[in-house]
Design a protein around this motif. Sequence first.
Motif, PDB file in Angstrom:
ATOM      1  N   VAL A 196       0.814  -1.216   0.000  1.00  0.00           N
ATOM      2  CA  VAL A 196       0.000   0.000   0.000  1.00  0.00           C
ATOM      3  C   VAL A 196       0.846   1.263   0.000  1.00  0.00           C
ATOM      4  O   VAL A 196       0.405   2.322  -0.443  1.00  0.00           O
ATOM      5  N   ASN A 197       2.086   1.173   0.500  1.00  0.00           N
ATOM      6  CA  ASN A 197       2.980   2.329   0.506  1.00  0.00           C
ATOM      7  C   ASN A 197       3.956   2.319  -0.667  1.00  0.00           C
ATOM      8  O   ASN A 197       4.812   3.200  -0.763  1.00  0.00           O
ATOM      9  N   GLY A 223      -5.631   1.273  -6.937  1.00  0.00           N
ATOM     10  CA  GLY A 223      -6.786   2.158  -6.868  1.00  0.00           C
ATOM     11  C   GLY A 223      -8.111   1.450  -7.068  1.00  0.00           C
ATOM     12  O   GLY A 223      -9.164   2.087  -7.113  1.00  0.00           O
ATOM     13  N   ALA A 242     -12.905   2.428   2.918  1.00  0.00           N
ATOM     14  CA  ALA A 242     -11.616   2.944   2.458  1.00  0.00           C
ATOM     15  C   ALA A 242     -11.108   3.980   3.457  1.00  0.00           C
ATOM     16  O   ALA A 242     -11.885   4.730   4.041  1.00  0.00           O
ATOM     17  N   PRO A 243      -9.796   4.001   3.712  1.00  0.00           N
ATOM     18  CA  PRO A 243      -9.252   4.968   4.670  1.00  0.00           C
ATOM     19  C   PRO A 243      -9.562   6.407   4.262  1.00  0.00           C
ATOM     20  O   PRO A 243      -9.463   6.771   3.099  1.00  0.00           O
ATOM     21  N   TRP A 245      -7.880   8.852   5.483  1.00  0.00           N
ATOM     22  CA  TRP A 245      -6.553   9.467   5.410  1.00  0.00           C
ATOM     23  C   TRP A 245      -5.601   8.439   4.801  1.00  0.00           C
ATOM     24  O   TRP A 245      -5.270   7.436   5.428  1.00  0.00           O
ATOM     25  N   LYS A 246      -5.183   8.682   3.575  1.00  0.00           N
ATOM     26  CA  LYS A 246      -4.371   7.708   2.850  1.00  0.00           C
ATOM     27  C   LYS A 246      -2.887   7.952   3.075  1.00  0.00           C
ATOM     28  O   LYS A 246      -2.397   9.056   2.866  1.00  0.00           O
ATOM     29  N   LYS A 248       1.008   8.260   2.449  1.00  0.00           N
ATOM     30  CA  LYS A 248       1.815   8.598   1.267  1.00  0.00           C
ATOM     31  C   LYS A 248       3.247   8.868   1.720  1.00  0.00           C
ATOM     32  O   LYS A 248       3.494   9.699   2.580  1.00  0.00           O
ATOM     33  N   PRO A 263      -2.008   2.125   7.743  1.00  0.00           N
ATOM     34  CA  PRO A 263      -3.276   2.758   7.380  1.00  0.00           C
ATOM     35  C   PRO A 263      -3.892   3.481   8.561  1.00  0.00           C
ATOM     36  O   PRO A 263      -3.780   3.037   9.713  1.00  0.00           O
ATOM     37  N   THR A 266     -10.727   5.576   9.839  1.00  0.00           N
ATOM     38  CA  THR A 266     -11.584   6.128   8.795  1.00  0.00           C
ATOM     39  C   THR A 266     -12.463   7.285   9.269  1.00  0.00           C
ATOM     40  O   THR A 266     -13.224   7.830   8.480  1.00  0.00           O
ATOM     41  N   TRP A 354      -0.344  11.385   6.013  1.00  0.00           N
ATOM     42  CA  TRP A 354      -1.647  10.754   5.837  1.00  0.00           C
ATOM     43  C   TRP A 354      -2.543  11.833   5.235  1.00  0.00           C
ATOM     44  O   TRP A 354      -2.947  12.780   5.927  1.00  0.00           O
ATOM     45  N   SER A 357      -8.617  11.650   1.802  1.00  0.00           N
ATOM     46  CA  SER A 357      -8.899  11.075   0.485  1.00  0.00           C
ATOM     47  C   SER A 357      -9.426  12.108  -0.496  1.00  0.00           C
ATOM     48  O   SER A 357      -9.334  11.941  -1.700  1.00  0.00           O
TER      49      SER A 357
END
Length: 359
Positions: A196-197, A223, A242-243, A245-246, A248, A263, A266, A354, A357
């Motif tokens: 995921v990262n 995605g 889905a989170p 705060w994604k 990155k 992760p 939510t 984070w 989204s």
Amino acid sequence: MNFENALVVTFGRSGSTLLQGLLNSIDGCLVRGENHNLCYGLFWAYEALCRAKTEHVGTDKVTSPWFGAGLLDPDQFVIDAREVLRRQLLAGTKPGQVQCWGFKEIRYLPSDLADKRLKGTSNKIWLRYLEFLGKLFPACAFIVLTRNVEQVAESGWWKDHPANKVAAALAEFDQLREDWGGGKSNVFHIDYDDIVNTTPRLQAMFDFLGAPYDKQRIDGVLGTSHSYGNRSTPDARAPEPAPAWKPKIMAHDTPTELVTLDPAPTKAGPATLGGVVVLTTTINDECALFATVGKSRYRVEWQLPSPKAAVRYPGNPRAANGRFKIVGVQLEPGVPVDLWLVQGGAKRQLLGKWSPSSS
């Protein structure tokens, strides 16, 4: 590709369906989904056949209860079983269309393989089963997938189990996969966080397989919703949201060997965030981490045990204590959480964030 077969070895709620999607994005690669541990039945049959042959020699007379046991052929059984699997798993494909095929299975915890009909403890049966799979697929890539214990314990059906038992089961799996896979050139370990990262470990997996790392395809897979959320049957389990705060990674040109972000929750409000930051061995300055949400600054507890990072980077002593935790961070709608590295008490570098989204 470097292998004729690919098997994903893991447990439930590890992100295996997402990994399955990534593998199927490779041209010529076909990795089917779960099959209720089909090969375990073949393993049981193989063990029974071997036992009958070795324990009952000299049974060539029709008067013997084990008449013909000595003529059983375990090696031929493996060849025949491989052909059965090939026909089953390649159904619907055209000749020459698939160069590497296999499947993913989540029933690899020792408790999943416990069987009173087989000799030995569940751990020994686990190791024998994996060795059998190596015979069944002699040119196989074994991809072992793990995930953070806390994330697994809060996911799907695991929520109904005591957290300490979940942790013990996953720790046992982790030890077994190291005992079995350590030093094998056809075994590759990857963690859900790497996927995921999109850490360098993800690209290393493609290199291991001998497949090109197509960033556009990979981003497309990441995605797309995977797992139970794609089922349309009325009894389908509800997908995890889905989170909001994604995570990155932003750690470009920083003195880090590894940066991963777990992760995030939510919903807005107080939360605990975490991940792993491992500095390179060339850094001598005193370093610290802190986090910001807008104008608010939060203390980061760092240098907690990170055994998986230690295994991945055995030459870096910092890897054994790279996990960090941010307790009580206030998640605000539309506001990212930034993770900073302070080097030498002055220099600040952004390692990751984070991001909401919507941003």
